[in-house]
Design a protein around this motif. Structure first.
Motif, PDB file in Angstrom:
ATOM      1  N   LEU A  13       4.788  -1.277   1.728  1.00  0.00           N
ATOM      2  CA  LEU A  13       6.057  -0.377   1.115  1.00  0.00           C
ATOM      3  C   LEU A  13       6.367  -1.047  -0.203  1.00  0.00           C
ATOM      4  CD1 LEU A  13       8.128   1.851   1.660  1.00  0.00           C
ATOM      5  CD2 LEU A  13       9.453   0.176   2.397  1.00  0.00           C
ATOM      6  N   PHE A  14       6.331  -2.198  -0.326  1.00  0.00           N
ATOM      7  CA  PHE A  14       6.928  -3.014  -1.632  1.00  0.00           C
ATOM      8  C   PHE A  14       5.749  -2.943  -2.711  1.00  0.00           C
ATOM      9  CE2 PHE A  14      10.032  -5.515   0.986  1.00  0.00           C
ATOM     10  CZ  PHE A  14      11.107  -5.273   0.250  1.00  0.00           C
ATOM     11  N   THR A  15       4.546  -2.993  -2.150  1.00  0.00           N
ATOM     12  CA  THR A  15       3.557  -2.757  -3.055  1.00  0.00           C
ATOM     13  C   THR A  15       3.515  -1.548  -3.626  1.00  0.00           C
ATOM     14  OG1 THR A  15       1.995  -4.334  -1.781  1.00  0.00           O
ATOM     15  CG2 THR A  15       0.874  -2.934  -3.167  1.00  0.00           C
ATOM     16  N   THR A  16       3.744  -0.386  -2.799  1.00  0.00           N
ATOM     17  CA  THR A  16       3.745   1.024  -3.334  1.00  0.00           C
ATOM     18  C   THR A  16       4.919   1.160  -4.249  1.00  0.00           C
ATOM     19  OG1 THR A  16       2.601   1.748  -1.311  1.00  0.00           O
ATOM     20  CG2 THR A  16       3.869   3.449  -2.354  1.00  0.00           C
ATOM     21  N   PHE A  17       5.959   0.799  -4.006  1.00  0.00           N
ATOM     22  CA  PHE A  17       7.318   0.850  -4.962  1.00  0.00           C
ATOM     23  C   PHE A  17       7.076   0.167  -6.103  1.00  0.00           C
ATOM     24  CE2 PHE A  17      11.524  -0.674  -6.257  1.00  0.00           C
ATOM     25  CZ  PHE A  17      12.012   0.737  -6.238  1.00  0.00           C
ATOM     26  N   GLY A  18       6.239  -0.912  -6.134  1.00  0.00           N
ATOM     27  CA  GLY A  18       6.010  -1.701  -7.157  1.00  0.00           C
ATOM     28  C   GLY A  18       4.890  -0.889  -8.261  1.00  0.00           C
ATOM     29  N   SER A  19       4.159  -0.213  -7.439  1.00  0.00           N
ATOM     30  CA  SER A  19       3.183   0.432  -8.506  1.00  0.00           C
ATOM     31  C   SER A  19       3.946   1.678  -8.932  1.00  0.00           C
ATOM     32  CB  SER A  19       2.063   1.050  -7.470  1.00  0.00           C
ATOM     33  OG  SER A  19       1.103  -0.092  -7.119  1.00  0.00           O
ATOM     34  N   ALA A  20       4.671   2.036  -8.304  1.00  0.00           N
ATOM     35  CA  ALA A  20       5.732   3.193  -8.758  1.00  0.00           C
ATOM     36  C   ALA A  20       6.276   3.179  -9.829  1.00  0.00           C
ATOM     37  CB  ALA A  20       6.269   4.104  -7.709  1.00  0.00           C
ATOM     38  N   ARG A  39      -4.281   4.448  -8.285  1.00  0.00           N
ATOM     39  CA  ARG A  39      -4.769   4.732  -6.995  1.00  0.00           C
ATOM     40  C   ARG A  39      -3.998   4.243  -5.926  1.00  0.00           C
ATOM     41  NH1 ARG A  39      -8.695   1.106  -9.559  1.00  0.00           N
ATOM     42  NH2 ARG A  39     -10.157   2.600 -10.815  1.00  0.00           N
ATOM     43  N   ARG A  40      -3.035   3.324  -5.833  1.00  0.00           N
ATOM     44  CA  ARG A  40      -2.337   2.950  -4.759  1.00  0.00           C
ATOM     45  C   ARG A  40      -1.286   3.994  -4.633  1.00  0.00           C
ATOM     46  NH1 ARG A  40      -1.033  -2.667  -7.173  1.00  0.00           N
ATOM     47  NH2 ARG A  40      -2.395  -4.015  -6.158  1.00  0.00           N
ATOM     48  N   LEU A  41      -0.978   4.919  -5.639  1.00  0.00           N
ATOM     49  CA  LEU A  41       0.054   5.989  -5.572  1.00  0.00           C
ATOM     50  C   LEU A  41      -0.855   7.369  -4.982  1.00  0.00           C
ATOM     51  CD1 LEU A  41       2.263   5.506  -8.666  1.00  0.00           C
ATOM     52  CD2 LEU A  41       2.519   4.865  -6.263  1.00  0.00           C
ATOM     53  N   GLY A  42      -1.962   7.322  -4.797  1.00  0.00           N
ATOM     54  CA  GLY A  42      -3.174   8.351  -4.431  1.00  0.00           C
ATOM     55  C   GLY A  42      -3.227   9.273  -5.662  1.00  0.00           C
ATOM     56  N   MET A  43      -3.241   8.977  -6.695  1.00  0.00           N
ATOM     57  CA  MET A  43      -3.635   9.427  -7.951  1.00  0.00           C
ATOM     58  C   MET A  43      -5.012   9.093  -8.420  1.00  0.00           C
ATOM     59  SD  MET A  43      -0.457   9.793 -10.161  1.00  0.00           S
ATOM     60  CE  MET A  43       1.441   9.999  -9.503  1.00  0.00           C
ATOM     61  N   ASN A  44      -5.812  10.070  -8.845  1.00  0.00           N
ATOM     62  CA  ASN A  44      -7.153   9.636  -9.543  1.00  0.00           C
ATOM     63  C   ASN A  44      -7.036   9.550 -11.087  1.00  0.00           C
ATOM     64  OD1 ASN A  44      -9.342   9.734 -10.639  1.00  0.00           O
ATOM     65  ND2 ASN A  44     -10.421  11.686  -9.741  1.00  0.00           N
TER      66      ASN A  44
END
Length: 54
Positions: A13-20, A39-44
């Protein structure tokens, strides 16, 4: 659910939030976000390059 899975989920959760946050700051500064953050956010990343400005 054991404690290892709970802590792993919290870490994800923290990794995803940090990437956002990193991606949004890059866009606000008119820079391209790092491919790994996208990529962590599911985007190409190559599809992101095709997005134009309004």
């Amino acid at each position: 659910m054991n404690s290892r899975k709970v802590f792993s989920a919290i870490g994800d959760l923290f990794t995803t939030f940090g990437s956002a946050v990193a991606a949004s700051r890059a866009v606000e500064a008119s820079r391209k976000p790092h491919a790994q953050d996208l990529r962590r956010l599911g985007m190409n990343p190559t599809a992101f390059d095709k997005i134009g400005r309004f």
